[in-house]
Write a protein that holds these residues in place. Structure first.
Motif, PDB file in Angstrom:
ATOM      1  N   ILE A  49      39.336  51.331  30.774  1.00  0.00           N
ATOM      2  CA  ILE A  49      39.382  49.979  30.205  1.00  0.00           C
ATOM      3  C   ILE A  49      40.808  49.550  29.870  1.00  0.00           C
ATOM      4  O   ILE A  49      41.275  48.500  30.317  1.00  0.00           O
ATOM      5  N   ALA A  50      41.499  50.361  29.075  1.00  0.00           N
ATOM      6  CA  ALA A  50      42.832  49.987  28.595  1.00  0.00           C
ATOM      7  C   ALA A  50      43.826  49.692  29.713  1.00  0.00           C
ATOM      8  O   ALA A  50      44.607  48.735  29.603  1.00  0.00           O
ATOM      9  N   PRO A  51      43.856  50.469  30.809  1.00  0.00           N
ATOM     10  CA  PRO A  51      44.813  50.136  31.876  1.00  0.00           C
ATOM     11  C   PRO A  51      44.604  48.741  32.451  1.00  0.00           C
ATOM     12  O   PRO A  51      45.571  48.077  32.840  1.00  0.00           O
ATOM     13  N   GLN A  55      47.390  45.909  32.598  1.00  0.00           N
ATOM     14  CA  GLN A  55      47.728  45.211  33.844  1.00  0.00           C
ATOM     15  C   GLN A  55      47.789  43.706  33.624  1.00  0.00           C
ATOM     16  O   GLN A  55      48.678  43.030  34.143  1.00  0.00           O
ATOM     17  N   LEU A  56      46.840  43.168  32.853  1.00  0.00           N
ATOM     18  CA  LEU A  56      46.823  41.728  32.593  1.00  0.00           C
ATOM     19  C   LEU A  56      48.098  41.292  31.879  1.00  0.00           C
ATOM     20  O   LEU A  56      48.648  40.223  32.163  1.00  0.00           O
ATOM     21  N   GLY A 193      50.787  45.905  21.286  1.00  0.00           N
ATOM     22  CA  GLY A 193      49.663  46.588  21.922  1.00  0.00           C
ATOM     23  C   GLY A 193      50.074  47.288  23.204  1.00  0.00           C
ATOM     24  O   GLY A 193      49.684  48.438  23.444  1.00  0.00           O
ATOM     25  N   TRP A 194      50.871  46.606  24.029  1.00  0.00           N
ATOM     26  CA  TRP A 194      51.308  47.208  25.293  1.00  0.00           C
ATOM     27  C   TRP A 194      52.213  48.410  25.039  1.00  0.00           C
ATOM     28  O   TRP A 194      52.098  49.451  25.699  1.00  0.00           O
ATOM     29  N   LEU A 201      49.729  56.642  26.537  1.00  0.00           N
ATOM     30  CA  LEU A 201      49.500  57.087  27.906  1.00  0.00           C
ATOM     31  C   LEU A 201      50.484  58.176  28.306  1.00  0.00           C
ATOM     32  O   LEU A 201      50.099  59.204  28.880  1.00  0.00           O
ATOM     33  N   LEU A 202      51.761  57.978  27.998  1.00  0.00           N
ATOM     34  CA  LEU A 202      52.775  58.958  28.383  1.00  0.00           C
ATOM     35  C   LEU A 202      52.544  60.289  27.674  1.00  0.00           C
ATOM     36  O   LEU A 202      52.705  61.360  28.275  1.00  0.00           O
TER      37      LEU A 202
END
Length: 240
Positions: A49-51, A55-56, A193-194, A201-202
């Motif tokens: 979901i998060a990716p 992307q958006l 948020g990004w 993620l990293l």
């Protein structure tokens, strides 16, 4: 301001799309590994979901920057003036600061490199590639292509493309930094948020390989041991 930045931004955006889009649907529940950490279970629930949301944010940032670049290059039309007024906060002259900087060039190069490597990993693994840690029916140990360089090159690629894309949109000379959007509540919320998702993620991508190694070693035994002797590094040759 140079129109040359438009194809560079598009290249980085496409690379990010390739690098952060799963090539296959989620695997069957009985194929997903059970012997994983709690952090991995949480990550597995968010990774589909998060990716997409990230992307958006990237798409929106790229489209806004491209629109401002084109409007500033051809400013005489009413549409161009409206774009500049809408997508800049304060004076429309801040658009002049959007440019190709050495930092942007590095970020763009990393994004394209990461996206290209990620696509090669998709090709090498085929249907075996999943976002979840799995052993699929008919699974084999893939040791060719990028998997002859490091044991988890898809994670390496994802790290590179994510860092590159983040640099492209956060460095001086980018629309995000120069337009004033970060002074708005929505801009701040999206940026925080990004950034938080990229950092999470990293961290997960760097901590995940040992779990996958244990699963593969258990599944393939001596074959995995031989491969690990030949390819000792998990993510970066000669480093880790």
């Amino acid at each position: 301001m140079s129109l040359l930045k438009v194809p560079l931004l598009l290249s980085a955006t496409v690379a990010n799309h390739i690098g952060t889009t799963p090539p296959h649907a989620a695997p069957a529940s009985d194929e997903v590994a059970r012997e994983v950490t709690r952090g991995e279970r949480i990550f597995t629930k968010t990774v589909r979901i998060a990716p997409r949301l990230a992307q958006l944010v990237v798409y929106a940032g790229s489209l806004c920057e491209i629109a401002v670049i084109i409007a500033r290059t051809f400013p005489t039309t009413t549409v161009a003036q409206e774009i500049l007024k809408t997508l800049t906060w304060g004076s429309t002259r801040v658009a002049d600061r959007i440019s190709i900087t050495p930092t942007f060039a590095i970020g763009c190069g990393l994004a394209v490199l990461g996206g290209t490597l990620r696509a090669e990993c998709y090709r090498a693994l085929g249907r075996l590639f999943t976002y979840e840690i799995t052993v699929r029916k008919g699974h084999r140990l893939v040791t060719e292509g990028p998997y002859s360089w490091v044991r988890h090159p898809s994670y390496t690629a994802h790290i590179i493309v994510s860092l590159g894309t983040f640099i492209c949109h956060s460095c001086p000379g980018s629309w995000v930094r120069e337009s004033g959007v970060l002074s708005t509540p929505l801009g701040k919320a999206l940026a925080y948020g990004w950034t938080a998702w990229t950092a999470y993620l990293l961290i997960r991508l760097c901590s995940r390989p040992p779990q996958e190694d244990r699963l593969l070693q258990k599944e393939f035994g001596e074959e995995w041991d031989h491969w690990a002797d030949q390819v000792p590094c998990r993510l970066f040759p000669g480093i880790y």
